[in-house]
Motif scaffolding. Structure first.
Motif, short mmCIF file in Angstrom:
data_model
loop_
_atom_site.label_atom_id
_atom_site.label_comp_id
_atom_site.label_asym_id
_atom_site.label_seq_id
_atom_site.Cartn_x
_atom_site.Cartn_y
_atom_site.Cartn_z
N ALA A 1 55.87 0.70 -136.82
CA ALA A 1 55.25 2.02 -136.72
C ALA A 1 55.89 3.02 -137.66
N ALA A 2 57.18 2.84 -137.94
CA ALA A 2 57.90 3.78 -138.80
C ALA A 2 57.33 3.83 -140.21
N CYS A 3 56.58 2.83 -140.59
CA CYS A 3 56.04 2.79 -141.95
C CYS A 3 54.60 3.26 -142.02
N ASP A 4 54.09 3.85 -140.92
CA ASP A 4 52.74 4.42 -140.91
C ASP A 4 51.68 3.40 -141.31
N VAL A 5 51.76 2.21 -140.74
CA VAL A 5 50.82 1.14 -141.07
C VAL A 5 49.47 1.43 -140.41
N VAL A 6 48.40 1.22 -141.18
CA VAL A 6 47.04 1.40 -140.69
C VAL A 6 46.28 0.10 -140.89
N VAL A 7 45.62 -0.39 -139.83
CA VAL A 7 44.83 -1.62 -139.88
C VAL A 7 43.36 -1.24 -139.72
N THR A 8 42.50 -1.81 -140.57
CA THR A 8 41.07 -1.53 -140.51
C THR A 8 40.30 -2.84 -140.37
N ILE A 9 39.40 -2.85 -139.39
CA ILE A 9 38.49 -3.98 -139.18
C ILE A 9 37.09 -3.51 -139.51
N SER A 10 36.48 -4.13 -140.50
CA SER A 10 35.18 -3.69 -141.01
C SER A 10 34.13 -4.79 -140.86
N GLY A 11 32.86 -4.36 -140.92
CA GLY A 11 31.75 -5.32 -140.88
C GLY A 11 31.22 -5.57 -139.49
N LEU A 12 31.45 -4.66 -138.57
CA LEU A 12 30.95 -4.81 -137.20
C LEU A 12 29.49 -4.35 -137.14
N ASP A 13 28.70 -4.94 -138.01
CA ASP A 13 27.31 -4.51 -138.18
C ASP A 13 26.52 -4.67 -136.89
N GLY A 14 25.78 -3.64 -136.56
CA GLY A 14 24.92 -3.67 -135.39
C GLY A 14 25.56 -3.12 -134.14
N ALA A 15 26.87 -3.00 -134.12
CA ALA A 15 27.55 -2.47 -132.93
C ALA A 15 27.22 -1.00 -132.76
N CYS A 16 26.96 -0.62 -131.53
CA CYS A 16 26.64 0.78 -131.22
C CYS A 16 27.80 1.38 -130.43
N VAL A 17 28.31 2.52 -130.93
CA VAL A 17 29.41 3.22 -130.27
C VAL A 17 29.04 4.69 -130.20
N VAL A 18 29.24 5.29 -129.05
CA VAL A 18 29.00 6.72 -128.88
C VAL A 18 30.28 7.47 -129.22
N GLY A 19 30.22 8.37 -130.18
CA GLY A 19 31.40 9.13 -130.57
C GLY A 19 32.12 8.48 -131.72
N ASP A 20 33.31 9.02 -132.03
CA ASP A 20 34.07 8.53 -133.19
C ASP A 20 35.37 7.84 -132.78
N GLU A 21 35.50 7.48 -131.51
CA GLU A 21 36.67 6.73 -131.05
C GLU A 21 36.23 5.69 -130.04
N VAL A 22 37.01 4.62 -129.96
CA VAL A 22 36.79 3.61 -128.92
C VAL A 22 38.10 3.42 -128.17
N MET A 23 37.99 3.14 -126.88
CA MET A 23 39.16 2.90 -126.05
C MET A 23 39.54 1.42 -126.14
#
Length: 411
Positions: free
Chosen positions: A267-289
């Motif tokens: 965490a100290a290195c500010d690592v960010v992980v991105t998972i892309s290509g979840l085509d078709g998934a519907c999410v309300v809002g800009d965050e998921v729990m």
């Protein structure tokens, strides 16, 4: 040394009226001049005096010869019998180290890395000669030039060393004698970069009285690559998997994500992980729990609430900021709603930044799970965002009809 009076030690010290040391020019022999105050030398006369050895061996011609002569009562110059081996006057041994080892504590990117140096000299290095040890060839760290704390058992070495980042060099003064045949160690800490580094060859130099007596001697490193300084592993995802629990259109769906990396992602290195290509998934809002074993190490922003991920509807991706711990094994799940239309499972990628990992395709239902809530399900039903309708038509699984009675007029 320079010329001057020399103290003579003898059981017959009264014989000597004065004594003077005459230093020779560079490459030339030096002389001891004695003035006798009493009659002497009808029998054996033994005396001794002290000189300081030079920091490096003398020319062989200066060590292999010594002469005695007399004036007043002239006695021609006569060669003297010399001691043998180390007892030969002005014989000085080369500085040689039987042990000159160096190793590191970790090959992980963005980690504090402890470098340990171990030395064992075949000759004593006297603190009075102001010994200085220099280790070079430790390039690749992100530790800026300046003083570094020296860690050791005891006070043989100075408490700090002078670090130069570009040369990967540390200079450490010796403050107590390094006894011949004894092993000494010291350590210091540097910070590994976020990207991969292949170890260079480290070298050792030693200076006595300002004169380099051991110049760029190659140091010994461990056989194990991870212990060779400075080695930093290239970060990568070793295993990835994403699986769903239902293939039905418009239904709530749970996507479960797992991955392992070959190095911790702190965490100290500010690592960010991105998972892309979840085509078709519907999410309300800009965050998921997030839920699951390691959900609480992630957040949707650097200072955001934990167990959350950011959702981007434009790219159908989630972004996870590592805000706690150093996970190398990850497991979590999150809810989406399936699309209305049937589709095959899309290609889904995962990548990381800060500690960079290039995008790679994620494994999809690699364990061939069949969702337990799906009647007559298949492995394909576990593929993420694989929605029934194309490859498996939506049908009534039960289509029976019957009656209660066949009596005429009965209801």
């Amino acid at each position: 040394g320079n010329g001057g009076t020399v103290d003579i030690t003898s059981e017959r010290s009264e014989v000597f009226a004065s004594s003077m040391w005459q230093a020779g020019a560079e490459g030339e022999p030096s002389s001891l001049i004695l003035e006798l105050g009493e009659r002497c030398c009808t029998d054996t006369l033994t005396f001794s005096f002290k000189v300081k050895n030079p920091s490096r061996p003398l020319d062989v011609n200066l060590v292999n010869s010594a002469f005695v002569s007399s004036s007043g009562i002239p006695i021609i110059e006569t060669s003297m019998d010399l001691g043998i081996g180390a007892a030969r006057p002005m014989f000085v041994e080369d500085v040689a180290l039987s042990v000159r080892d160096v190793h590191q504590s970790t090959p992980f990117p963005c980690a504090d890395n402890t470098i340990t140096v171990t030395l064992n000299s075949q000759v004593t290095l006297l603190a009075g000669c102001d010994p200085v040890v220099t280790i070079s060839g430790l390039q690749g760290t992100v530790t800026e030039s300046g003083p570094l704390e020296i860690m050791q058992d005891g006070d043989v070495f100075a408490s700090t060393g002078a670090w130069t980042q570009g040369d990967g060099q540390i200079v450490v003064a010796v403050e107590e004698d390094l006894e011949a045949g004894s092993t000494y160690s010291f350590s210091f800490e540097v910070e590994n970069p976020t990207t991969a580094v292949n170890a260079s060859t480290p070298f050792l130099s030693i200076v006595l009285d300002g004169d380099t007596v051991a110049d760029m001697q190659r140091m010994l490193v461990p056989q194990q690559r991870e212990n060779r300084p400075i080695t930093v592993f290239h970060a990568m995802f070793e295993t990835t998997n994403i699986v769903q629990n239902t293939p039905y259109p418009s239904n709530p769906n749970v996507l479960t994500v797992k991955w392992t990396t070959n190095v911790p992602l702190p965490a100290a290195c500010d690592v960010v992980v991105t998972i892309s290509g979840l085509d078709g998934a519907c999410v309300v809002g800009d965050e998921v729990m997030l839920q699951g074993d390691t959900a609480d190490v992630f957040s949707a922003s650097p200072d955001g609430e934990t167990s959350m991920a950011a959702w981007d509807d434009q790219t159908s991706s989630i972004t996870l900021y590592i805000t706690d711990g150093m996970p190398s094994q990850v497991s979590f799940r999150f809810d989406v709603k399936n699309p209305n239309s049937p589709q095959t499972s899309p290609d889904i990628t995962i990548e990381a930044s800060s500690i960079p990992i290039s995008p790679v395709l994620m494994g999809r239902n690699v364990d061939d799970e069949i969702p337990p809530t799906v009647f007559d399900g298949t492995v394909e039903d576990g593929l993420p965002l694989s929605i029934r309708g194309l490859s498996a038509q939506s049908t009534f699984t039960t289509r029976n009809i019957g009656q209660m009675t066949a009596d005429a007029g009965a209801q």
